[in-house]
Design a protein around this motif. Structure first.
Motif, PDB file in Angstrom:
ATOM      1  N   PHE A 107      19.194  18.771 -70.023  1.00 14.86           N
ATOM      2  CA  PHE A 107      17.851  19.167 -70.430  1.00 14.86           C
ATOM      3  C   PHE A 107      17.925  20.277 -71.474  1.00 14.86           C
ATOM      4  N   GLY A 108      18.762  21.269 -71.216  1.00 11.00           N
ATOM      5  CA  GLY A 108      18.907  22.375 -72.162  1.00 11.00           C
ATOM      6  C   GLY A 108      19.444  21.928 -73.504  1.00 11.00           C
ATOM      7  N   ARG A 109      20.344  20.962 -73.484  1.00  8.43           N
ATOM      8  CA  ARG A 109      20.889  20.455 -74.750  1.00  8.43           C
ATOM      9  C   ARG A 109      19.794  19.799 -75.586  1.00  8.43           C
ATOM     10  N   LEU A 110      18.931  19.014 -74.947  1.00  7.53           N
ATOM     11  CA  LEU A 110      17.852  18.355 -75.681  1.00  7.53           C
ATOM     12  C   LEU A 110      16.881  19.373 -76.266  1.00  7.53           C
ATOM     13  N   VAL A 111      16.538  20.379 -75.492  1.00  7.65           N
ATOM     14  CA  VAL A 111      15.665  21.440 -76.000  1.00  7.65           C
ATOM     15  C   VAL A 111      16.324  22.147 -77.179  1.00  7.65           C
ATOM     16  N   ARG A 112      17.616  22.386 -77.062  1.00  8.29           N
ATOM     17  CA  ARG A 112      18.345  23.109 -78.110  1.00  8.29           C
ATOM     18  C   ARG A 112      18.381  22.329 -79.424  1.00  8.29           C
ATOM     19  N   ILE A 113      18.659  21.020 -79.364  1.00 11.54           N
ATOM     20  CA  ILE A 113      18.758  20.287 -80.628  1.00 11.54           C
ATOM     21  C   ILE A 113      17.374  20.073 -81.250  1.00 11.54           C
ATOM     22  N   ALA A 114      16.331  20.010 -80.410  1.00 12.43           N
ATOM     23  CA  ALA A 114      14.974  19.931 -80.955  1.00 12.43           C
ATOM     24  C   ALA A 114      14.597  21.240 -81.628  1.00 12.43           C
TER      25      ALA A 114
END
Length: 477
Positions: free
Chosen positions: A301-308
């Motif tokens: 989840f954190g990775r998706l937020v980060r790349i967005a």
């Protein structure tokens, strides 16, 4: 129920298990079809008798996973795979006649499908049942033994699958191994007769290196950035609706989910509006909707937020479809789709496989430009085209290379019983499903049988006048 292997496990218990299975295989190197069919029916009964328990385990592992999606994407596809093997497997086993060419007549040639021995299967977390039992169907139909390394990110599902397999099969026939990445590394270093790995391209490199030490043949089902191309005269609303279904299944945590959309320039706003309207219809009251799946872990989840966020900081625009709070809840790891426009090419969003509900739009002016965009990047696992005119369909089919392709549909080529599933280039190598799965786990042994009366002696030493005459004749015809 067995406990996961400890973190410090050596490869010796795994090697010993492989030895046990190989010894058992050598005692029965070519099981009859009746034996193989019995094993397939036992697997089918085990899966469907425990469907609710397996679905509950997956739901608990994800925090929330749609039971309807589990039924559709795991059990329905598995039932079709098993039923297809039961329907066609006896025919797949039969030797195939081949030509010997005119100079070897009246000799005969055939291909004899032969079990390889012990197959290793490494399973990812996103579809732990389908991608564990699916390759197992192919291995069993081909007459092999199998060891299966289940994913550590779905511990309840993996433990339950191990217990059920142990009740259904002897350990020298099918065995499940659970444990962390160190166990996985030891597993892939074993000298299997064939190793099938499903997972990321990065780990795929490591698996192939480990297998190369034993010259173990591999089938790698990897990922990559699978493009979707909306043609100039496509049924636009249908295309958006279809792509949204493909992107929301399992919250985009699918190796063949559309990773970006190429669409005619100027249609970006219409895409976003249609997607927003359709998403509200598919998942009303999103944050409480039980038909939508959570992201597997806080790290993902954190990775998706980060790349967005990185794309946003670089100048991209984010268009959440989830309404209130943008449809994100870090506590429950629920993330509604986010359409992204104007994302710079050098951002992680545009460079890495997304594996989640972020969907960049890439406008194009001509079909030539769109094809250049696809072909300048690594070859994808899947490609989706929305078009009705035969010329566009033919061009895209011929002028792109991908592991698989669907026209006016998303994801569904993986469910077509007669189509192999596999990647190409960076998205993998080899394929399975149906007959191709049977062939992957078989040695298609070529066998030549010489006739009692033959001319072999005429082309043997000493090489004289008759030999020269015959060779000259062969070279002419």
């Amino acid at each position: 129920m067995k406990q996961d292997l400890p973190e410090s496990v050596s490869r010796d218990p795994l090697a010993a298990l492989l030895d046990v299975q190989r010894d058992a295989f050598l005692r029965e190197p070519f099981p009859a079809w009746e034996v193989r069919a019995r094993h397939l029916r036992a697997l089918r009964a085990m899966l469907f008798d425990n469907r609710d328990a397996l679905a509950e385990a997956m739901n608990a592992d994800f925090g929330q996973r749609s039971k309807a999606e589990i039924t559709l994407s795991e059990f329905v596809v598995l039932k079709q795979e098993i039923d297809g093997a039961l329907r066609h497997g006896a025919r797949w086993m039969k030797p195939q006649r081949r030509s010997v060419g005119k100079w070897l007549r009246p000799g005969r040639a055939r291909i004899v499908p032969q079990p390889l021995g012990v197959a290793g299967i490494v399973v990812p977390w996103n579809y732990p049942l389908l991608l564990g039992a699916g390759p197992l169907v192919c291995a069993l139909a081909a007459g092999n033994r199998a060891m299966i390394k289940m994913p550590e990110l779905t511990p309840r599902t993996s433990a339950l699958f191990e217990a059920l397999i142990e009740k259904t099969f002897s350990r020298d026939h099918v065995a499940v191994v659970n444990g962390d990445a160190s166990v996985g590394a030891a597993f892939t270093a074993l000298p299997f007769d064939h190793l099938l790995f499903t997972g990321s391209t990065r780990i795929g490199h490591e698996v192939m290196r480990a297998a190369s030490a034993n010259l173990t043949p591999v089938t790698l089902e990897l990922g990559g950035k699978s493009p979707a191309l909306i043609g100039e005269h496509a049924r636009f609303d249908y295309a958006v609706d279809s792509l949204l279904l493909g992107k929301t299944l399992n919250a985009g945590q699918t190796c063949i989910a559309p990773d970006y959309v190429l669409l005619p320039r100027g249609q970006e706003a219409a895409f976003i509006e249609r997607a927003r309207t359709r998403f509200a219809q598919l998942y009303p009251d999103f944050l409480n909707n039980r038909d939508y799946t959570s992201i597997i872990s806080a790290r993902h989840f954190g990775r998706l937020v980060r790349i967005a966020d990185e794309a946003l900081a670089a100048g991209a625009q984010l268009h959440p479809l989830g309404g209130q709070l943008g449809g994100q809840d870090a506590t429950t790891r629920r993330m509604a789709p986010v359409i992204v426009t104007n994302a710079p090419a050098n951002t992680a969003l545009m460079q890495e496989e997304i594996f989640g509900p972020l969907l960049p739009l890439v406008p194009y002016d001509t079909l030539d430009e769109a094809l250049r965009y696809v072909n300048s990047r690594a070859r994808p696992l899947a490609l989706y085209l929305y078009a009705d005119d035969a010329r566009t369909i033919e061009r895209v089919t011929r002028e792109t290379i991908a592991g698989g392709m669907s026209v006016n549909e998303t994801l569904m080529h993986i469910a077509a019983e007669g189509l192999p599933f596999g990647g190409v280039g960076a998205s993998g190598m080899g394929a399975y499903h149906g007959y191709e799965g049977f062939a992957t786990f078989s040695k298609l042994k070529p066998v030549f049988t010489q006739a009692r009366l033959n001319a072999r002696g005429l082309i043997a030493p000493p090489y004289g006048r008759i030999f020269r005459f015959l060779v000259n004749l062969m070279m002419k015809f």
